[in-house]
Scaffold this motif. Structure first.
Motif, PDB file in Angstrom:
ATOM      1  N   VAL A 188      -7.917  -4.298   0.490  1.00  0.00           N
ATOM      2  CA  VAL A 188      -6.736  -4.989  -0.009  1.00  0.00           C
ATOM      3  C   VAL A 188      -7.163  -6.092  -0.970  1.00  0.00           C
ATOM      4  O   VAL A 188      -8.059  -6.883  -0.653  1.00  0.00           O
ATOM      5  N   VAL A 189      -6.521  -6.152  -2.136  1.00  0.00           N
ATOM      6  CA  VAL A 189      -6.739  -7.268  -3.058  1.00  0.00           C
ATOM      7  C   VAL A 189      -5.810  -8.404  -2.645  1.00  0.00           C
ATOM      8  O   VAL A 189      -4.583  -8.281  -2.726  1.00  0.00           O
ATOM      9  N   SER A 190      -6.385  -9.496  -2.170  1.00  0.00           N
ATOM     10  CA  SER A 190      -5.572 -10.639  -1.759  1.00  0.00           C
ATOM     11  C   SER A 190      -6.459 -11.865  -1.633  1.00  0.00           C
ATOM     12  O   SER A 190      -7.682 -11.767  -1.515  1.00  0.00           O
ATOM     13  N   ASP A 191      -5.822 -13.023  -1.648  1.00  0.00           N
ATOM     14  CA  ASP A 191      -6.500 -14.311  -1.563  1.00  0.00           C
ATOM     15  C   ASP A 191      -6.671 -14.685  -0.091  1.00  0.00           C
ATOM     16  O   ASP A 191      -5.712 -14.597   0.689  1.00  0.00           O
ATOM     17  N   ALA A 192      -7.864 -15.119   0.295  1.00  0.00           N
ATOM     18  CA  ALA A 192      -8.109 -15.522   1.681  1.00  0.00           C
ATOM     19  C   ALA A 192      -7.209 -16.673   2.109  1.00  0.00           C
ATOM     20  O   ALA A 192      -7.009 -16.899   3.303  1.00  0.00           O
ATOM     21  N   ARG A 193      -6.650 -17.396   1.149  1.00  0.00           N
ATOM     22  CA  ARG A 193      -5.761 -18.518   1.452  1.00  0.00           C
ATOM     23  C   ARG A 193      -4.303 -18.099   1.584  1.00  0.00           C
ATOM     24  O   ARG A 193      -3.459 -18.914   1.976  1.00  0.00           O
ATOM     25  N   ASP A 194      -4.012 -16.833   1.266  1.00  0.00           N
ATOM     26  CA  ASP A 194      -2.610 -16.410   1.271  1.00  0.00           C
ATOM     27  C   ASP A 194      -2.534 -14.892   1.385  1.00  0.00           C
ATOM     28  O   ASP A 194      -2.208 -14.197   0.431  1.00  0.00           O
ATOM     29  N   PHE A 195      -2.852 -14.377   2.563  1.00  0.00           N
ATOM     30  CA  PHE A 195      -2.746 -12.935   2.787  1.00  0.00           C
ATOM     31  C   PHE A 195      -1.948 -12.692   4.063  1.00  0.00           C
ATOM     32  O   PHE A 195      -1.980 -13.493   4.999  1.00  0.00           O
ATOM     33  N   HIS A 196      -1.219 -11.583   4.078  1.00  0.00           N
ATOM     34  CA  HIS A 196      -0.338 -11.268   5.206  1.00  0.00           C
ATOM     35  C   HIS A 196      -0.375  -9.757   5.419  1.00  0.00           C
ATOM     36  O   HIS A 196       0.275  -9.002   4.698  1.00  0.00           O
ATOM     37  N   LEU A 197      -1.140  -9.330   6.403  1.00  0.00           N
ATOM     38  CA  LEU A 197      -1.370  -7.909   6.645  1.00  0.00           C
ATOM     39  C   LEU A 197      -0.470  -7.342   7.740  1.00  0.00           C
ATOM     40  O   LEU A 197      -0.494  -6.141   7.991  1.00  0.00           O
ATOM     41  N   HIS A 198       0.275  -8.209   8.425  1.00  0.00           N
ATOM     42  CA  HIS A 198       1.225  -7.795   9.459  1.00  0.00           C
ATOM     43  C   HIS A 198       0.539  -7.058  10.608  1.00  0.00           C
ATOM     44  O   HIS A 198       1.089  -6.120  11.187  1.00  0.00           O
ATOM     45  N   LYS A 199      -0.671  -7.496  10.935  1.00  0.00           N
ATOM     46  CA  LYS A 199      -1.375  -7.000  12.110  1.00  0.00           C
ATOM     47  C   LYS A 199      -2.390  -8.054  12.524  1.00  0.00           C
ATOM     48  O   LYS A 199      -2.701  -8.971  11.751  1.00  0.00           O
ATOM     49  N   GLN A 200      -2.895  -7.919  13.744  1.00  0.00           N
ATOM     50  CA  GLN A 200      -3.885  -8.866  14.240  1.00  0.00           C
ATOM     51  C   GLN A 200      -5.191  -8.148  14.559  1.00  0.00           C
ATOM     52  O   GLN A 200      -5.220  -6.932  14.780  1.00  0.00           O
ATOM     53  N   PHE A 201      -6.261  -8.945  14.588  1.00  0.00           N
ATOM     54  CA  PHE A 201      -7.609  -8.417  14.753  1.00  0.00           C
ATOM     55  C   PHE A 201      -8.340  -9.230  15.823  1.00  0.00           C
ATOM     56  O   PHE A 201      -8.253 -10.462  15.832  1.00  0.00           O
ATOM     57  N   PRO A 202      -9.115  -8.573  16.691  1.00  0.00           N
ATOM     58  CA  PRO A 202      -9.913  -9.319  17.668  1.00  0.00           C
ATOM     59  C   PRO A 202     -11.175  -9.929  17.070  1.00  0.00           C
ATOM     60  O   PRO A 202     -11.804 -10.776  17.701  1.00  0.00           O
ATOM     61  N   PHE A 203     -11.539  -9.491  15.869  1.00  0.00           N
ATOM     62  CA  PHE A 203     -12.721 -10.055  15.217  1.00  0.00           C
ATOM     63  C   PHE A 203     -12.483 -10.112  13.715  1.00  0.00           C
ATOM     64  O   PHE A 203     -12.222  -9.090  13.069  1.00  0.00           O
ATOM     65  N   ILE A 204     -12.547 -11.327  13.180  1.00  0.00           N
ATOM     66  CA  ILE A 204     -12.449 -11.570  11.738  1.00  0.00           C
ATOM     67  C   ILE A 204     -13.737 -12.259  11.318  1.00  0.00           C
ATOM     68  O   ILE A 204     -14.196 -13.187  11.991  1.00  0.00           O
ATOM     69  N   PHE A 205     -14.326 -11.819  10.232  1.00  0.00           N
ATOM     70  CA  PHE A 205     -15.554 -12.463   9.767  1.00  0.00           C
ATOM     71  C   PHE A 205     -15.505 -12.685   8.261  1.00  0.00           C
ATOM     72  O   PHE A 205     -14.873 -11.942   7.511  1.00  0.00           O
TER      73      PHE A 205
END
Length: 254
Positions: A89-106
């Motif tokens: 996905v092309v998006s800014d780390a300061r303003d992204f909305h993927l409508h899902k959650q993750f147990p691990f973000i890095f």
């Protein structure tokens, strides 16, 4: 003050890969945390997909986000070539909305340092909180603001590469640290030589924001995170004054 495009080195993803893709010291730690937390995984500021592709080929469900379209296009091509299925996905780390959650973000490869000021940090952390599961973990890497990192040349000698099309590349760089803004201004000089003797010169500039350990602790706390672990390098040694990196593993704070 940053009066230049700090992303300009990323507009040539092939050269970026030539220099950065061989790096693999972070893979064991990221794999360990992925195994601990389970999937899906979010690779924030994923670049050309070095880690995303590695994890996808291990069987993980991975999403990769990056602000630079050229990097995402390169990541998609590399993933397709290697048979890896990844949602880029092309998006800014300061303003992204993927409508899902993750147990691990890095967020690795010191991408945190491309956020130049506190409002940028806070916006990114808010997005991470939005996408992190209640018991999930957020791991990010930034260079330790040691005297060595701030004031000594990162690459004191010229470095030599050969591009996939046979050009010879020599890179040199120099840095200047502004203690008032805590930003290190880095200028990279690239000299390409073609087989027929023609040369091409380029200059890339990068602004890297440093955050000191006590400052980082407050930044995370007041933005709703608690620190689980801090490493000083990818061998998972404790953070010391001389560590090359600060690698934070955080969770949401109640």
């Amino acid at each position: 003050m940053i009066d230049y495009d700090t992303y300009e080195e990323f507009y040539d993803p092939e050269t970026y890969d030539l220099i950065c893709d061989p790096f693999n010291e972070d893979m064991p730690t990221i794999e360990q945390w992925a195994k601990t937390t389970g999937e899906p995984l979010l690779d924030l500021a994923c670049g050309t997909g070095r880690m995303s592709i590695h994890l996808a080929l291990k069987g993980y469900e991975v999403t990769g986000v990056d602000i630079v379209p050229q990097m995402i296009a390169r990541a998609q091509q590399k993933a397709a070539d290697r048979g890896a299925s990844i949602d880029f996905v092309v998006s800014d780390a300061r303003d992204f909305h993927l409508h899902k959650q993750f147990p691990f973000i890095f967020m690795i490869m010191n991408a945190f340092q491309f956020l130049p000021a506190r409002p940028d940090h806070e916006a990114m952390l808010a997005c991470v909180r939005e996408h992190l599961t209640p018991d999930g973990y957020f791991l990010f890497e930034t260079r330790n603001p040691s005297p060595r990192n701030l004031y000594e040349p990162r690459h004191p000698q010229a470095e030599h590469y050969t591009t996939v099309d046979g050009r010879q590349l020599i890179t040199t760089d120099h840095e200047y640290y502004d203690p008032m803004t805590q930003i290190q201004h880095c200028t990279g000089h690239l000299q390409f030589t073609y087989a027929d003797g023609r040369t091409e010169a380029r200059t890339n500039r990068v602004a890297l924001r440093y955050v000191f350990p006590q400052e980082m602790e407050a930044l995370l706390y007041y933005n709703g995170f608690k620190i689980h672990t801090v490493y000083g390098d990818w061998q998972r040694n404790p953070l010391t004054a001389e560590s090359p990196a600060m690698i934070y593993v955080c969770q949401k704070r109640d």
